[in-house]
Design a protein around this motif. Structure first.
Motif, PDB file in Angstrom:
ATOM      1  N   VAL A 121     -52.531  38.103 -59.516  1.00  0.00           N
ATOM      2  CA  VAL A 121     -53.937  37.719 -59.459  1.00  0.00           C
ATOM      3  C   VAL A 121     -54.076  36.310 -58.894  1.00  0.00           C
ATOM      4  O   VAL A 121     -53.124  35.541 -58.852  1.00  0.00           O
ATOM      5  N   VAL A 122     -55.282  35.997 -58.493  1.00  0.00           N
ATOM      6  CA  VAL A 122     -55.640  34.654 -58.054  1.00  0.00           C
ATOM      7  C   VAL A 122     -56.374  33.990 -59.212  1.00  0.00           C
ATOM      8  O   VAL A 122     -57.182  34.625 -59.890  1.00  0.00           O
ATOM      9  N   VAL A 123     -56.110  32.721 -59.438  1.00  0.00           N
ATOM     10  CA  VAL A 123     -56.780  31.967 -60.497  1.00  0.00           C
ATOM     11  C   VAL A 123     -57.786  31.027 -59.835  1.00  0.00           C
ATOM     12  O   VAL A 123     -57.460  30.344 -58.852  1.00  0.00           O
ATOM     13  N   ARG A 128     -60.540  29.017 -65.372  1.00  0.00           N
ATOM     14  CA  ARG A 128     -59.594  30.028 -65.865  1.00  0.00           C
ATOM     15  C   ARG A 128     -59.882  31.434 -65.373  1.00  0.00           C
ATOM     16  O   ARG A 128     -59.120  32.362 -65.643  1.00  0.00           O
ATOM     17  N   ALA A 129     -60.974  31.644 -64.644  1.00  0.00           N
ATOM     18  CA  ALA A 129     -61.296  32.979 -64.134  1.00  0.00           C
ATOM     19  C   ALA A 129     -60.146  33.471 -63.259  1.00  0.00           C
ATOM     20  O   ALA A 129     -59.508  32.691 -62.556  1.00  0.00           O
ATOM     21  N   PHE A 130     -59.900  34.767 -63.302  1.00  0.00           N
ATOM     22  CA  PHE A 130     -58.803  35.333 -62.510  1.00  0.00           C
ATOM     23  C   PHE A 130     -59.186  36.710 -62.007  1.00  0.00           C
ATOM     24  O   PHE A 130     -59.995  37.412 -62.610  1.00  0.00           O
ATOM     25  N   GLY A 131     -58.622  37.094 -60.876  1.00  0.00           N
ATOM     26  CA  GLY A 131     -58.893  38.402 -60.303  1.00  0.00           C
ATOM     27  C   GLY A 131     -58.341  38.483 -58.902  1.00  0.00           C
ATOM     28  O   GLY A 131     -57.481  37.703 -58.504  1.00  0.00           O
ATOM     29  N   HIS A 132     -58.904  39.419 -58.146  1.00  0.00           N
ATOM     30  CA  HIS A 132     -58.431  39.606 -56.780  1.00  0.00           C
ATOM     31  C   HIS A 132     -59.482  40.380 -56.007  1.00  0.00           C
ATOM     32  O   HIS A 132     -60.031  41.354 -56.499  1.00  0.00           O
ATOM     33  N   GLY A 133     -59.737  39.946 -54.787  1.00  0.00           N
ATOM     34  CA  GLY A 133     -60.647  40.678 -53.921  1.00  0.00           C
ATOM     35  C   GLY A 133     -59.919  41.787 -53.198  1.00  0.00           C
ATOM     36  O   GLY A 133     -58.686  41.831 -53.173  1.00  0.00           O
ATOM     37  N   GLY A 134     -60.669  42.676 -52.607  1.00  0.00           N
ATOM     38  CA  GLY A 134     -60.069  43.785 -51.881  1.00  0.00           C
ATOM     39  C   GLY A 134     -60.625  43.902 -50.479  1.00  0.00           C
ATOM     40  O   GLY A 134     -61.519  43.156 -50.084  1.00  0.00           O
ATOM     41  N   ALA A 135     -60.123  44.857 -49.744  1.00  0.00           N
ATOM     42  CA  ALA A 135     -60.563  45.086 -48.372  1.00  0.00           C
ATOM     43  C   ALA A 135     -62.044  45.437 -48.336  1.00  0.00           C
ATOM     44  O   ALA A 135     -62.545  46.160 -49.185  1.00  0.00           O
ATOM     45  N   GLY A 136     -62.744  44.885 -47.376  1.00  0.00           N
ATOM     46  CA  GLY A 136     -64.147  45.219 -47.188  1.00  0.00           C
ATOM     47  C   GLY A 136     -65.085  44.510 -48.138  1.00  0.00           C
ATOM     48  O   GLY A 136     -66.270  44.801 -48.170  1.00  0.00           O
ATOM     49  N   TRP A 184     -62.928  40.434 -61.054  1.00  0.00           N
ATOM     50  CA  TRP A 184     -62.449  39.249 -61.755  1.00  0.00           C
ATOM     51  C   TRP A 184     -62.938  39.242 -63.198  1.00  0.00           C
ATOM     52  O   TRP A 184     -63.889  39.929 -63.553  1.00  0.00           O
ATOM     53  N   GLY A 185     -62.239  38.465 -64.000  1.00  0.00           N
ATOM     54  CA  GLY A 185     -62.626  38.260 -65.391  1.00  0.00           C
ATOM     55  C   GLY A 185     -62.515  36.782 -65.715  1.00  0.00           C
ATOM     56  O   GLY A 185     -61.710  36.069 -65.132  1.00  0.00           O
ATOM     57  N   ASP A 186     -63.345  36.329 -66.645  1.00  0.00           N
ATOM     58  CA  ASP A 186     -63.345  34.927 -67.032  1.00  0.00           C
ATOM     59  C   ASP A 186     -63.123  34.826 -68.541  1.00  0.00           C
ATOM     60  O   ASP A 186     -64.017  35.126 -69.321  1.00  0.00           O
ATOM     61  N   PRO A 187     -61.922  34.437 -68.964  1.00  0.00           N
ATOM     62  CA  PRO A 187     -61.645  34.367 -70.398  1.00  0.00           C
ATOM     63  C   PRO A 187     -62.464  33.302 -71.128  1.00  0.00           C
ATOM     64  O   PRO A 187     -62.622  33.379 -72.342  1.00  0.00           O
ATOM     65  N   GLU A 188     -63.020  32.337 -70.412  1.00  0.00           N
ATOM     66  CA  GLU A 188     -63.854  31.312 -71.054  1.00  0.00           C
ATOM     67  C   GLU A 188     -65.194  31.886 -71.498  1.00  0.00           C
ATOM     68  O   GLU A 188     -65.718  31.503 -72.536  1.00  0.00           O
ATOM     69  N   SER A 208     -71.362  34.291 -58.327  1.00  0.00           N
ATOM     70  CA  SER A 208     -72.097  33.164 -58.894  1.00  0.00           C
ATOM     71  C   SER A 208     -73.232  33.651 -59.793  1.00  0.00           C
ATOM     72  O   SER A 208     -73.439  33.114 -60.880  1.00  0.00           O
ATOM     73  N   LEU A 209     -73.951  34.665 -59.362  1.00  0.00           N
ATOM     74  CA  LEU A 209     -75.033  35.210 -60.176  1.00  0.00           C
ATOM     75  C   LEU A 209     -74.509  35.826 -61.468  1.00  0.00           C
ATOM     76  O   LEU A 209     -75.083  35.640 -62.532  1.00  0.00           O
ATOM     77  N   ALA A 210     -73.412  36.545 -61.362  1.00  0.00           N
ATOM     78  CA  ALA A 210     -72.839  37.176 -62.553  1.00  0.00           C
ATOM     79  C   ALA A 210     -72.411  36.136 -63.583  1.00  0.00           C
ATOM     80  O   ALA A 210     -72.636  36.297 -64.786  1.00  0.00           O
ATOM     81  N   ALA A 211     -71.829  35.046 -63.126  1.00  0.00           N
ATOM     82  CA  ALA A 211     -71.358  34.012 -64.031  1.00  0.00           C
ATOM     83  C   ALA A 211     -72.494  33.225 -64.656  1.00  0.00           C
ATOM     84  O   ALA A 211     -72.314  32.569 -65.682  1.00  0.00           O
ATOM     85  N   GLN A 212     -73.700  33.308 -64.095  1.00  0.00           N
ATOM     86  CA  GLN A 212     -74.846  32.595 -64.640  1.00  0.00           C
ATOM     87  C   GLN A 212     -75.529  33.361 -65.773  1.00  0.00           C
ATOM     88  O   GLN A 212     -76.452  32.842 -66.386  1.00  0.00           O
ATOM     89  N   VAL A 213     -75.093  34.559 -66.053  1.00  0.00           N
ATOM     90  CA  VAL A 213     -75.720  35.389 -67.079  1.00  0.00           C
ATOM     91  C   VAL A 213     -75.810  34.663 -68.426  1.00  0.00           C
ATOM     92  O   VAL A 213     -76.791  34.785 -69.142  1.00  0.00           O
ATOM     93  N   LEU A 214     -74.811  33.897 -68.745  1.00  0.00           N
ATOM     94  CA  LEU A 214     -74.791  33.197 -70.038  1.00  0.00           C
ATOM     95  C   LEU A 214     -75.600  31.909 -70.037  1.00  0.00           C
ATOM     96  O   LEU A 214     -75.820  31.329 -71.099  1.00  0.00           O
ATOM     97  N   ALA A 215     -76.022  31.471 -68.869  1.00  0.00           N
ATOM     98  CA  ALA A 215     -76.756  30.200 -68.772  1.00  0.00           C
ATOM     99  C   ALA A 215     -78.153  30.299 -69.333  1.00  0.00           C
ATOM    100  O   ALA A 215     -78.741  31.303 -69.468  1.00  0.00           O
TER     101      ALA A 215
END
Length: 105
Positions: free
Chosen positions: A33-35, A54-62, A67-71, A98-105
């Protein structure tokens, strides 16, 4: 998963000289994975601008995103059925993440 398992699997194992050839930033590779990292380059690595280091994951073709963010406990999975070009694909991925990570804001 146990916290120590996530910590072990997401430990960055690449060196400073392992760099993205297009943007010249460290690739931050862990075990398959990429961190995201805390150096301001999360969006270049395929994460949004609002994920934790600390978010980690990986993109794919196209433009696939995974990704997941343990924080925050947020995870994202996005699939698409077409190639749209590198620039648009990158912008779309960063916007969705960016929009997904703002859900908790």
């Amino acid at each position: 998963m146990k916290a120590e398992t996530i910590e072990w699997a997401t430990k960055v194992r690449t060196k400073e000289h392992h760099r993205d050839p297009l943007f010249n930033v460290p690739v931050n590779r862990a075990l398959t994975v990429v961190v995201a990292g805390g150096d301001g380059n999360t969006h270049i690595r395929g994460f949004g601008k609002t994920t934790s280091a600390r978010a980690f994951g990986h993109g794919g073709a196209g433009g696939q995103i995974g990704w997941g963010d343990p924080e925050t406990g947020i995870s994202v999975g996005y699939t698409t059925d077409g190639f749209v070009g590198d620039v648009l694909q990158g912008r779309r991925g960063v916007a969705i993440s960016s929009l997904a990570a703002q859900v908790l804001a």
